[in-house]
Scaffold this active site. Sequence first.
Site, PDB file in Angstrom:
ATOM      1  N   ASP A  22       0.833  -1.209   0.000  1.00  0.00           N
ATOM      2  CA  ASP A  22       0.000   0.000   0.000  1.00  0.00           C
ATOM      3  C   ASP A  22       0.867   1.258   0.000  1.00  0.00           C
ATOM      4  OD1 ASP A  22      -2.426   1.339  -0.008  1.00  0.00           O
ATOM      5  OD2 ASP A  22      -2.561   1.413   2.171  1.00  0.00           O
ATOM      6  N   ARG A  35      -1.240   9.187  -9.920  1.00  0.00           N
ATOM      7  CA  ARG A  35      -1.184   7.956  -9.121  1.00  0.00           C
ATOM      8  C   ARG A  35      -0.577   6.782  -9.904  1.00  0.00           C
ATOM      9  NH1 ARG A  35      -4.208   7.387  -4.629  1.00  0.00           N
ATOM     10  NH2 ARG A  35      -4.592   5.214  -5.152  1.00  0.00           N
ATOM     11  N   SER A  67      -7.480  -5.616  -4.995  1.00  0.00           N
ATOM     12  CA  SER A  67      -8.465  -6.263  -4.118  1.00  0.00           C
ATOM     13  C   SER A  67      -9.839  -6.304  -4.779  1.00  0.00           C
ATOM     14  CB  SER A  67      -8.549  -5.518  -2.781  1.00  0.00           C
ATOM     15  OG  SER A  67      -9.303  -4.328  -2.932  1.00  0.00           O
ATOM     16  N   ASN A  70     -11.118  -2.910  -4.962  1.00  0.00           N
ATOM     17  CA  ASN A  70     -10.446  -1.861  -5.741  1.00  0.00           C
ATOM     18  C   ASN A  70     -11.206  -1.485  -7.023  1.00  0.00           C
ATOM     19  OD1 ASN A  70      -7.100  -2.904  -4.751  1.00  0.00           O
ATOM     20  ND2 ASN A  70      -8.330  -1.227  -3.956  1.00  0.00           N
ATOM     21  N   SER A 195      -7.626  -5.028   5.273  1.00  0.00           N
ATOM     22  CA  SER A 195      -8.311  -4.710   4.008  1.00  0.00           C
ATOM     23  C   SER A 195      -8.671  -5.955   3.204  1.00  0.00           C
ATOM     24  CB  SER A 195      -7.477  -3.729   3.165  1.00  0.00           C
ATOM     25  OG  SER A 195      -7.326  -2.501   3.834  1.00  0.00           O
TER      26      SER A 195
HETATM   27  C1  IPE Z   1      -5.310  -2.755  -0.063  1.00  0.00           C
HETATM   28  O1  IPE Z   1      -5.033  -1.401  -0.199  1.00  0.00           O
HETATM   29  C2  IPE Z   1      -5.330  -3.431  -1.398  1.00  0.00           C
HETATM   30  C3  IPE Z   1      -4.056  -3.537  -2.095  1.00  0.00           C
HETATM   31  C4  IPE Z   1      -2.901  -3.142  -1.657  1.00  0.00           C
HETATM   32  C5  IPE Z   1      -4.133  -4.178  -3.376  1.00  0.00           C
HETATM   33  P1  IPE Z   1      -6.204  -0.312  -0.296  1.00  0.00           P
HETATM   34  O2  IPE Z   1      -5.541   0.997  -0.443  1.00  0.00           O
HETATM   35  O3  IPE Z   1      -7.180  -0.699  -1.347  1.00  0.00           O
HETATM   36  O4  IPE Z   1      -6.912  -0.469   1.126  1.00  0.00           O
HETATM   37  P2  IPE Z   1      -7.799   0.566   1.948  1.00  0.00           P
HETATM   38  O5  IPE Z   1      -8.846   1.104   1.021  1.00  0.00           O
HETATM   39  O6  IPE Z   1      -6.873   1.649   2.426  1.00  0.00           O
HETATM   40  O7  IPE Z   1      -8.340  -0.243   3.089  1.00  0.00           O
HETATM   41  C1  IPE Z   2      -1.775   0.198  -3.280  1.00  0.00           C
HETATM   42  O1  IPE Z   2      -1.520   1.549  -3.344  1.00  0.00           O
HETATM   43  C2  IPE Z   2      -1.919  -0.398  -4.653  1.00  0.00           C
HETATM   44  C3  IPE Z   2      -3.296  -0.796  -5.008  1.00  0.00           C
HETATM   45  C4  IPE Z   2      -4.324  -0.800  -4.214  1.00  0.00           C
HETATM   46  C5  IPE Z   2      -3.499  -1.221  -6.371  1.00  0.00           C
HETATM   47  P1  IPE Z   2      -2.693   2.605  -3.292  1.00  0.00           P
HETATM   48  O2  IPE Z   2      -3.141   2.896  -4.678  1.00  0.00           O
HETATM   49  O3  IPE Z   2      -3.783   2.151  -2.381  1.00  0.00           O
HETATM   50  O4  IPE Z   2      -1.952   3.866  -2.695  1.00  0.00           O
HETATM   51  P2  IPE Z   2      -2.510   4.881  -1.609  1.00  0.00           P
HETATM   52  O5  IPE Z   2      -2.957   4.086  -0.424  1.00  0.00           O
HETATM   53  O6  IPE Z   2      -3.661   5.599  -2.257  1.00  0.00           O
HETATM   54  O7  IPE Z   2      -1.352   5.772  -1.312  1.00  0.00           O
HETATM   55 MG    MG Z   3      -4.158   2.417  -0.401  1.00  0.00          MG
END
Ligand code: IPE
Ligand code: IPE
Ligand code: MG
Length: 250
Positions: A22, A35, A67, A70, A195
């Site tokens: 994450d 992003r 996930s 996502n 998560s």
């Molecule tokens: C968890 O991260 C999923 C992955 C790293 C693939 P998220 O960024 O989706 O989780 P939340 O929304 O902060 O719980």
């Molecule tokens: C995790 O990084 C990767 C995926 C969930 C695909 P994030 O995209 O959730 O990054 P933050 O949490 O917004 O920084």
């Molecule tokens: Mg995240």
Amino acid sequence: MTDRDRVPPPPQVPRHVAIVMDGNGRWARSRFMPRFFGHKAGVDALVRAVNTFADRGVQVLSVFAFSSENWKRPDEEVSGLMSLVLVAVSKYLTKLARDGVRIRIVGDRTAVSDKLRQAWEQAEGQTAHNTRITLAVAFNYGGRWDIVQAARRCVEDGLAPEQVTEAALSQRMALASFAPDPDLFIRTGGEMRISNFLLWQSAYAEFVFTDCLWPDFGEREIDAALAAYARRDRRFGGIRPPELALAERV
Ligand code: IPE
Ligand code: IPE
Ligand code: MG
């Protein structure tokens, strides 16, 4: 105390490390970049990490890449992540195959495109014989989905209610055919939650949460997480034999 109550000392190196990768978005934003740039850097970090974990003797690395939840992200980010998988496979598959990495994909493949499914099949096929480390990529994966699909398979297999046991479900979970339960569960990016990653399998995992954003998670952070794990006292509901605890203190 009987032998059954005694807990063996933990091996210093976890056999299976699970990671919620994450913080990609925040990593990019802090650089005033979109992003997607963070997700790209995240793939590079993963390729480095799998080699470092293999060098440290870890046998299975499972990573949360996308996930079940996502899909709630904006269409542009979701399609960017899908196309990034194709780019990552064409950029890194040869290297990973050469590095002795066996790739497995876990998650619901029904909802992804044919192109993506083919890329997964190619990655799995081309690395199937490798033995240095197994990289399980969880994509369109959710811990609850995993429990539900295992329960459905119990029904499909015609199990009677009394045959639906912990062992029967465990055997049918997504990673069961090639990975023990995770010993160490790491989450980067500062959030302290699971998560919906490996819910069933992480019942007795050791957790390490770090503020480090995933693209920055390198050798130093990996060694710190492994060192934290080596200091943990895993009891699995049992107790430590007093003589062992004493021996460790001297
Ligand atoms: C968890 O991260 C999923 C992955 C790293 C693939 P998220 O960024 O989706 O989780 P939340 O929304 O902060 O719980
Ligand atoms: C995790 O990084 C990767 C995926 C969930 C695909 P994030 O995209 O959730 O990054 P933050 O949490 O917004 O920084
Ligand atoms: Mg995240």
